[in-house]
Design an enzyme around this catalytic site. Structure first.
Site, short mmCIF file in Angstrom:
data_model
loop_
_atom_site.label_atom_id
_atom_site.label_comp_id
_atom_site.label_asym_id
_atom_site.label_seq_id
_atom_site.Cartn_x
_atom_site.Cartn_y
_atom_site.Cartn_z
N LYS A 109 -5.20 -8.93 -6.38
CA LYS A 109 -6.33 -9.46 -5.91
C LYS A 109 -7.57 -8.55 -5.92
O LYS A 109 -7.36 -7.29 -6.19
CB LYS A 109 -6.30 -9.83 -4.32
N LYS A 117 0.69 -0.98 0.17
CA LYS A 117 -0.05 0.06 -0.06
C LYS A 117 0.97 1.25 0.12
O LYS A 117 0.56 2.30 -0.75
CB LYS A 117 -0.96 0.07 1.05
N LYS A 163 -11.40 -3.28 -3.04
CA LYS A 163 -12.22 -2.01 -2.88
C LYS A 163 -11.46 -0.89 -3.66
O LYS A 163 -12.21 -0.03 -4.08
CB LYS A 163 -12.67 -1.69 -1.63
N1 AQP Z 1 -9.99 -10.46 -3.28
C1 AQP Z 1 -10.37 -11.18 -1.97
N2 AQP Z 1 -10.66 -12.59 -1.77
C2 AQP Z 1 -11.06 -13.11 -0.76
N3 AQP Z 1 -10.99 -12.46 0.33
C3 AQP Z 1 -10.97 -11.19 0.47
N4 AQP Z 1 -10.99 -10.21 1.45
C4 AQP Z 1 -10.69 -9.12 0.91
N5 AQP Z 1 -10.43 -9.09 -0.68
C5 AQP Z 1 -10.55 -10.42 -0.85
C6 AQP Z 1 -11.38 -10.53 2.71
O1 AQP Z 1 -12.34 -9.69 2.98
C7 AQP Z 1 -12.21 -9.37 4.37
C8 AQP Z 1 -12.25 -7.85 4.79
O2 AQP Z 1 -11.30 -7.19 4.23
P1 AQP Z 1 -10.93 -5.63 4.39
O3 AQP Z 1 -12.08 -4.88 3.92
O4 AQP Z 1 -10.82 -5.40 5.78
O5 AQP Z 1 -9.69 -5.34 3.80
P2 AQP Z 1 -9.01 -5.76 2.64
O6 AQP Z 1 -8.69 -7.23 3.05
O7 AQP Z 1 -7.68 -4.88 2.50
O8 AQP Z 1 -9.81 -5.64 1.42
P3 AQP Z 1 -9.89 -4.70 0.31
O9 AQP Z 1 -11.15 -4.96 -0.76
O10 AQP Z 1 -8.55 -4.97 -0.75
O11 AQP Z 1 -9.74 -3.27 0.76
P4 AQP Z 1 -9.03 -2.18 0.50
O12 AQP Z 1 -8.54 -2.02 -0.89
O13 AQP Z 1 -9.46 -0.89 1.18
O14 AQP Z 1 -7.75 -2.33 1.10
C9 AQP Z 1 -10.82 -9.85 4.89
O15 AQP Z 1 -11.16 -11.16 5.83
C10 AQP Z 1 -10.20 -10.22 3.76
O16 AQP Z 1 -9.35 -11.36 3.91
#
Ligand code: AQP
Length: 333
Positions: A194, A111, A197
């Site tokens: 991956k 990040k 969001k």
């Molecule tokens: N692509 C993914 N595949 C499977 N599991 C996923 N998770 C996130 N992306 C995937 C799981 O969702 C839960 C919540 O995640 P989060 O919103 O707290 O943060 P993150 O993992 O950082 O998700 P994002 O979408 O990538 O958010 P941003 O872009 O804001 O950093 C967790 O259990 C995660 O494993």
């Protein structure tokens, strides 16, 4: 009863990766565990958020939990910032976390490397707050997607370091629960990244708020290679984009990837995608509909949050009193 904690950041709209990698499993786990599911708004601000939108995003994530089937009568669903003990314990745990452990965390490197402005202490220290989120409830199990495994291992290390330092057996070492096939759903535009969001392209993900037309457009545009549909599982493994779409299909349809490969072997990607659109819309449309109903009445979401917030506060306050005693912090009781 065994206790679960997990959470999702209110950094934007939840997507299919959040749903298949985590949320769908949370719904199953509420039958057998005492569950605490947080909307992680303090984690969200480790990258810049629009203050005018953040609280609304927090409501929207709570609405997605309810719409996916989390029952607030069984589980605590609440914003992280509404339980101040998370940050209180965070400070204590900072003192049991060697910098070397944080330096190994790949999410910070990823990040921060995207944007130098994001090289802030909060983003660096994020995994310690995550450990506090889990340990304040003395949770034994944490259902997460594959991307959070490293942070979970750190939480176990921090719990062990605290216990050893004070000579207590206070915090259980939380077990990660990485469930199902779709533990890492990939971007629809790039099978090596991956689904996220914060990806700039909305075409990279299916949001839980997307209607049937948007889902269809995104799946039609999803990247595939130029070869015919894979004939075997071994071949599928070598083709990232196809593998991702088959994983999504199989998980949504509750079947093995092999069954999907056997059905579509020899057919075109376009035939496969038409069927995937049907499966995705059939599974997601009821959630989208329920989310829209909740979002039309934000005051009702707030009332629902308030109904289960007390459970999280009760456990967190009780545990914090015990932790203060272990650490030797002043208290008049
Ligand atoms: N692509 C993914 N595949 C499977 N599991 C996923 N998770 C996130 N992306 C995937 C799981 O969702 C839960 C919540 O995640 P989060 O919103 O707290 O943060 P993150 O993992 O950082 O998700 P994002 O979408 O990538 O958010 P941003 O872009 O804001 O950093 C967790 O259990 C995660 O494993």
């Amino acid at each position: 009863m065994k206790r679960i904690f997990s959470g999702m950041q209110s950094t934007g709209q939840l997507h299919l990766g959040n749903y298949l990698g985590a949320l769908r499993n949370w719904v199953k786990l509420q039958q057998d565990y005492e569950c605490f599911y947080g909307v992680m708004d303090l984690h969200a601000i480790t990258v810049a958020q629009d203050p005018k939108k953040l609280a609304q995003n927090t409501r929207e994530v709570a609405a997605a939990f309810y719409a996916a089937g989390i029952d607030p009568k069984r589980c605590a669903v609440y914003p992280q910032s509404a339980v101040p003990e998370h940050t209180y314990l965070n400070w204590i745990l900072n003192n049991h976390t060697p910098l070397g452990w944080l330096n190994r965390m790949t999410q910070f490197k990823e990040k921060a490397s995207k944007n130098k402005d994001q090289e802030v202490l909060g983003l660096y220290a994020y995994p310690v707050l995550m450990a506090a989120d889990i340990l304040i409830y003395k949770a034994t199990h944490v259902p997460v997607g594959e991307d959070q495994k490293q942070h979970l291992e750190l939480s176990r290390d921090i719990a062990g370091a605290f216990n050893r330092h004070y000579g207590v057996d206070y915090f259980p070492l939380p077990e990660p629960q990485i469930m199902g096939e779709a533990t890492r759903v990939m971007s629809l535009r790039d099978g090596t990244k991956k689904m996220s969001k914060s990806d700039e392209s909305d075409y990279s993900r299916i949001n839980l708020t997307d209607d049937a037309d948007a889902i269809a457009t995104k799946i039609k545009k999803a990247k595939t290679d130029t070869l015919p549909f894979p004939a075997t599982l071994d071949e599928l493994k070598t083709r990232a984009e196809a593998d991702n779409l088959v994983t999504i299909y199989a998980t949504l349809n509750n079947e093995a990837k092999e069954a999907v490969v056997n059905r579509f072997a020899g057919k075109t990607f376009s035939e496969f995608k038409t069927s995937l659109i049907e499966v995705a819309v059939a599974n997601l449309a009821p959630i989208t509909k329920r989310m829209a109903d909740y979002m039309a009445d934000p005051a009702e979401i707030d009332r629902m949050i308030l109904k289960s917030l007390f459970r999280a506060r009760e456990v967190a306050e009780k545990n914090m009193k015990e932790i203060k005693q272990i650490v030797g912090l002043w208290s008049a009781d």
